[in-house]
Design an enzyme around this catalytic site. Structure first.
Site, PDB file in Angstrom:
ATOM      1  N   GLU A  16      -1.787  -9.452   3.002  1.00 44.24           N
ATOM      2  CA  GLU A  16      -1.859 -10.058   4.334  1.00 44.24           C
ATOM      3  C   GLU A  16      -3.276 -10.460   4.711  1.00 44.24           C
ATOM      4  O   GLU A  16      -3.473 -11.356   5.547  1.00 44.24           O
ATOM      5  CB  GLU A  16      -1.287  -9.104   5.394  1.00 44.24           C
ATOM      6  CG  GLU A  16      -2.079  -7.834   5.652  1.00 44.24           C
ATOM      7  CD  GLU A  16      -1.679  -6.658   4.783  1.00 44.24           C
ATOM      8  OE1 GLU A  16      -1.895  -5.504   5.212  1.00 44.24           O
ATOM      9  OE2 GLU A  16      -1.163  -6.890   3.679  1.00 44.24           O
ATOM     10  N   CYS A  32       0.841  -1.197   0.000  1.00 50.80           N
ATOM     11  CA  CYS A  32       0.000   0.000   0.000  1.00 50.80           C
ATOM     12  C   CYS A  32       0.882   1.255   0.000  1.00 50.80           C
ATOM     13  O   CYS A  32       1.524   1.548  -1.001  1.00 50.80           O
ATOM     14  CB  CYS A  32      -0.966  -0.038   1.187  1.00 50.80           C
ATOM     15  SG  CYS A  32      -2.348   1.116   1.023  1.00 50.80           S
ATOM     16  N   HIS A  56      -3.412  -5.298  -0.192  1.00 51.01           N
ATOM     17  CA  HIS A  56      -3.007  -5.848   1.107  1.00 51.01           C
ATOM     18  C   HIS A  56      -3.057  -7.378   1.064  1.00 51.01           C
ATOM     19  O   HIS A  56      -4.066  -7.986   1.447  1.00 51.01           O
ATOM     20  CB  HIS A  56      -3.929  -5.329   2.208  1.00 51.01           C
ATOM     21  CG  HIS A  56      -3.746  -3.891   2.528  1.00 51.01           C
ATOM     22  ND1 HIS A  56      -2.882  -3.452   3.516  1.00 51.01           N
ATOM     23  CD2 HIS A  56      -4.291  -2.772   1.978  1.00 51.01           C
ATOM     24  CE1 HIS A  56      -2.914  -2.132   3.569  1.00 51.01           C
ATOM     25  NE2 HIS A  56      -3.760  -1.693   2.645  1.00 51.01           N
TER      26      HIS A  56
END
Length: 548
Positions: free
Chosen positions: A516, A378, A514
């Protein structure tokens, strides 16, 4: 027919209701049941999207673009069910909906009250969220006794009354403190917590007793006696060395059997082989790497909860112990990059605002110039582009319009138009509200063949989750590419830059999304696995160089 398990917490906050709920859900899923989890948050905010990371921690983004509590990240990491907008709602969202109905005249001029109008809306959302599942766990945020939680507790009490004891039960998580000076545990806080629940008409069916030490049988009997809970349903939960041990611990204490008995569920025999494998890999690594994470919210590591877990997951997949050194980007900004020396890889995560950004830019430069594996996420991608524009493309004033408009080279700017996951065009400008107006949720990304991104994923097209309102400025893309930057990923309509990398660098990859949010302990994530493997390779190469 959906069965409901309402999870409450007492004595103190931050006991781990989310982990306990997710772990129980994982066991039930391992018994062949279709499970979901809902989180009910008592705060007045409509969602946590505009809340400070220092107060609330991470904002977890679902595939359909909901900005939610970080507990939903735990849920997705423990079970296969994907969370949606309906899996997390707040007092603010409930009141917003009820007030909108009142303005439309849906209540026919009646007096709108907490009971029945607010509680009915809570019940409607719970029933809707659990529809189609065998079991729905419903975690109620906060601690029993908080005034904010009362409407949620009343609504769940009514659900129990409507559905009956064989279709809705209460599981209460409490703390049994250990007093070291006395050498004993104290059950009185648990007794008072249950008393508080019973005063509002809720009798817990199961108690999960968190403790620093193992509870004696006599203490469990005492708790059962004073709380009117069946003795076998007083389940001890001692502090664990890793959260991925919790499903095995709860199963060892028979929690899933107790649940199935109380809810009259006929389930398969449990198969926790995947969790045994995860735990073994976590506790018995064969190698290790040291990774620097340079961010701006290091005072509260929950701000990077999914990111921390994704690195652990990558370690589990390769039996690697991932040691994370958390570095405040302001320290880099004020004191230089000395703390980055000797690290096997560097990660720069997302964030908002100007504070600490120059430290992140300096970090990206250090990784680029010293050949250290770099993963930018990001804002971590945006600072990598700014750094490259300044020091390679030669635009010394390059910056993002998030931080300044006084630049001839705004290489990162506000996204004013994009195509969402449904194929519809969304428009934004600087005057738009902050809440709920970012580019959110799962978005398709096309990967460029022959790049490290394509190598990591092994796919031409991926879907990853986004949460941002700034993006690489297309006016400068061609010039950046001419300077050597590779655009390795673009949006579905090829209008937005999603991934960048440096071909001459050992491993320098950054993404606007993102990754994750989609990493799990059982499956990991290809981008984080590629990053950790690059860290291992860099560490090995450095060791060889030192020996020669």
């Amino acid at each position: 027919m959906t069965r409901y398990i309402f999870v409450t917490g007492g004595v103190v906050s931050s006991l781990g209701k989310g982990i306990a709920s997710a772990s129980l859900a994982a066991i039930l899923e391992a018994r062949g049941l279709k499970v979901t989890i809902l989180k009910l948050d008592p705060y007045i905010n409509v969602d946590p999207g505009t809340m400070s990371p220092f107060q609330h921690g991470e904002v977890f983004v679902t595939e359909d673009g909901a900005e939610t509590d970080l507990d939903l990240g735990h849920y997705e990491r423990f079970i296969r069910t994907k969370m949606t907008q309906g899996n997390n709602f707040t007092t603010g969202r409930v009141y917003e909906h009820v007030l909108r109905k009142e303005r439309r005249g849906d209540y026919l001029g009646g007096t709108v009250q907490v009971i029945p109008h607010i509680t009915d809306e809570i019940k409607r959302r719970v029933y809707e969220g659990g529809d189609g599942f065998d079991v729905a766990l419903v975690e109620i945020g906060g601690t029993v006794g908080d005034i904010e939680s009362l409407p949620f507790l009343e609504a769940t009490r009514q659900i129990r009354s409507e559905k009956g004891a064989n279709q809705a039960i209460f599981m209460h998580l409490t703390l049994v403190p250990y007093i070291k000076t006395a050498g004993e545990t104290k059950t009185k806080p648990t007794q008072h917590s249950v008393k508080e629940l019973r005063s509002i008409g809720i009798q817990p069916d199961i108690l999960i007793c968190r403790s620093e030490v193992e509870l004696e049988e006599s203490e469990r009997r005492k708790i059962a006696l004073f709380t009117n809970v069946e003795e076998r349903a007083v389940v001890p939960l001692q502090d664990a060395d890793t959260i991925y041990r919790i499903p095995l611990m709860l199963h060892e204490h028979g929690l899933d059997d107790i649940i199935c008995d109380k809810l009259r569920i006929e389930a398969d025999e449990v198969d926790l082989a995947e969790w045994v494998r995860v735990l073994d890999a976590k506790l018995n690594p064969l190698k290790s790497v040291n990774i620097a994470m340079v961010g701006k919210y290091m005072e509260l590591l929950d701000a990077y909860k999914s990111l921390n877990e994704a690195l652990i997951h990558a370690g589990i997949q390769g039996r690697v112990k991932v040691n994370i050194d958390y570095i405040d980007s302001e320290d880099i900004e004020h004191h230089g990059t000395e703390r980055l020396a000797g690290k096997d890889a560097i990660l720069v995560p997302g964030g908002f605002g100007e504070r600490g950004v120059e430290g992140k830019i300096a970090t990206a430069r250090y990784a680029r110039e010293n050949g250290v594996p770099y993963l930018g996420i990001c804002l971590g991608m945006q600072v990598a582009v700014i750094e490259y524009a300044r020091h390679v493309a030669g635009w010394a004033d390059a910056n993002s319009t998030e931080f300044t408009h006084d630049t001839q080279h705004p290489v990162v700017g506000l996204i004013t138009e994009w195509v969402n996951a449904e194929g519809k065009i969304e428009l934004r400008d600087a005057a738009s509200d902050l809440g709920g107006t970012m580019r959110l949720g799962g978005q398709v990304c096309h990967l460029k063949p022959g790049t490290r991104a394509h190598e990591a994923y092994g796919l031409d097209e991926i879907t990853e989750r986004h949460r941002h309102r700034f993006e690489v400025n297309n006016q400068f893309v061609e010039a950046l590419e001419s300077a050597g930057l590779v655009i390795s990923g673009k949006s579905a309509d090829h209008s937005l830059v999603e991934m960048i990398e440096l071909p001459e660098h050992p491993w320098y990859v950054a993404c606007q999304f993102h990754p994750e949010f989609t990493s799990t302990p059982r499956d990991g994530h290809p981008l984080f696995s590629g990053f950790v493997n690059a860290a291992l390779a860099y560490k090995a190469a450095r060791a060889r160089a030192q020996q020669s």
